[in-house]
Scaffold this active site. Structure first.
Site, mmCIF file in Angstrom:
data_model
loop_
_atom_site.group_PDB
_atom_site.id
_atom_site.type_symbol
_atom_site.label_atom_id
_atom_site.label_comp_id
_atom_site.label_asym_id
_atom_site.label_seq_id
_atom_site.Cartn_x
_atom_site.Cartn_y
_atom_site.Cartn_z
ATOM 1 C CG HIS A 34 6.026 44.319 -43.671
ATOM 2 N ND1 HIS A 34 4.924 43.490 -43.593
ATOM 3 C CD2 HIS A 34 5.961 45.113 -42.571
ATOM 4 C CE1 HIS A 34 4.261 43.746 -42.479
ATOM 5 N NE2 HIS A 34 4.852 44.734 -41.855
ATOM 6 N N GLY A 36 3.540 41.670 -45.429
ATOM 7 C CA GLY A 36 2.292 41.605 -44.665
ATOM 8 C C GLY A 36 1.303 42.657 -45.164
ATOM 9 C CG HIS A 37 2.096 46.856 -44.579
ATOM 10 N ND1 HIS A 37 3.417 46.998 -44.223
ATOM 11 C CD2 HIS A 37 1.372 47.325 -43.536
ATOM 12 C CE1 HIS A 37 3.492 47.527 -43.018
ATOM 13 N NE2 HIS A 37 2.269 47.737 -42.567
ATOM 14 C CB SER A 186 6.755 43.771 -37.311
ATOM 15 O OG SER A 186 6.829 45.038 -36.707
ATOM 16 N NE ARG A 188 6.484 48.875 -33.296
ATOM 17 C CZ ARG A 188 6.536 50.090 -32.779
ATOM 18 N NH1 ARG A 188 7.690 50.593 -32.410
ATOM 19 N NH2 ARG A 188 5.448 50.806 -32.618
#
Ligand code: PAF
Length: 282
Positions: A34, A36-37, A186, A188
């Protein structure tokens, strides 16, 4: 973009990048990438590194077989996202390739911090993380390695691991990335739907309540923890910890008289969520 499937191919890819004059920027991930990565990849590229992304859902760090089986996987989309982000090489091994002799006899057991917070809820989790991260560092060789502050306890543990074992890796911590409504990004989150998605916002609300209290002059760490806990209990179905810690070693604090990290965790629907916030008292 090269895709390495074996440990030997990863070593060769990293050696080749260094031989061509590049520094290597390792971004360890479990996939389901996502924003963030991708912010970690962007940071590596901005630092002038050839970005090397590992995608491996590490069974060693999951206590629960159901959680491991349900962990989101989408390699095709991950490879496309890496290609678009300018990643030089991806390492995407199978479990048998990473652990050819089955679960390893030799593991890396971090210090006592690994038994607190996430470690208390997920016994053995950080041993699994530290073991796979050490293998990745060993395979990638001299590099910078990029970790998100979203998993703040993991970042603190990995920094200590590198210092304790004199590994030739320089750790770069990168800011957490949030959805517009505050939810920390996340992999998740993909499993959150409807009311669960709304409840998930409770983690950031709890952190915000803690921050507001500190900014208003509260200096008792216990009072701040109680306030965060109250929001977490109200907003999320399975609240876990609300904690005020020092940012370097994550030691518990009594008095908020310096910059602190607020950390929270809760179960929401089928997943466990964590979040954290840096606060500097006025
Ligand atoms: O943060 C993660 O995604 C994982 O814990 C890591 C660092 C890739 C190790 O499996």
């Amino acid at each position: 973009m090269e895709v390495a499937r074996t440990r030997a191919e990863l070593r060769e890819a990293a050696d080749r990048l260094r031989a061509s004059g590049s520094s290597v920027g390792l971004v360890p991930t479990m996939g389901a990438l996502h924003r963030g990565h991708l912010s970690l990849v962007e940071k590596a590229v901005a630092n002038g590194d050839a970005a090397l992304v590992s995608i491996f859902v590490n069974p060693l760090q999951f206590g629960d077989a159901g959680d491991l089986a349900a962990y989101p996987r989408d390699e095709e989309a991950d490879l496309a996202a890496c290609e678009k982000a300018g990643v030089a090489a991806v390492f995407a091994p199978s479990v048998a390739e990473m652990y050819p002799k089955g679960a390893p006899d030799t593991v890396v057991r971090p210090g006592p911090l690994a038994d607190e917070l996430e470690g208390a809820a997920r016994p053995g989790h950080f041993t699994g993380v530290a073991t796979v991260v050490t293998k990745l560092f060993s395979l990638a060789g001299r590099c910078r390695a990029y970790f998100g502050e979203k998993d703040y306890q993991q970042l603190v543990i990995v920094r200590r691991l590198v210092a304790d074992l004199d590994l030739a890796v320089s750790i770069v911590g990168c800011p957490l990335v949030r959805e517009p409504d505050g939810l920390a990004m996340s992999s998740r989150n993909r499993r959150l739907e409807g009311a669960d998605r709304e409840s998930a916002r409770g983690l950031f609300r709890a952190l915000t309540a803690g921050k507001q209290l500190i900014m208003a002059g509260e200096r008792s760490a216990r009072a701040v923890e109680s306030a965060m806990s109250e929001v977490l209990s109200h907003d999320t179905p399975r609240p876990d910890y609300s904690s005020v810690r020092d940012p370097e070693r994550l030691a518990r604090l009594e008095v908020v008289d310096r910059p602190v990290r607020l950390l929270v965790a809760a179960g929401v629907g089928p997943v466990r969520l964590i979040d954290n916030l840096a606060v500097c008292p006025p």
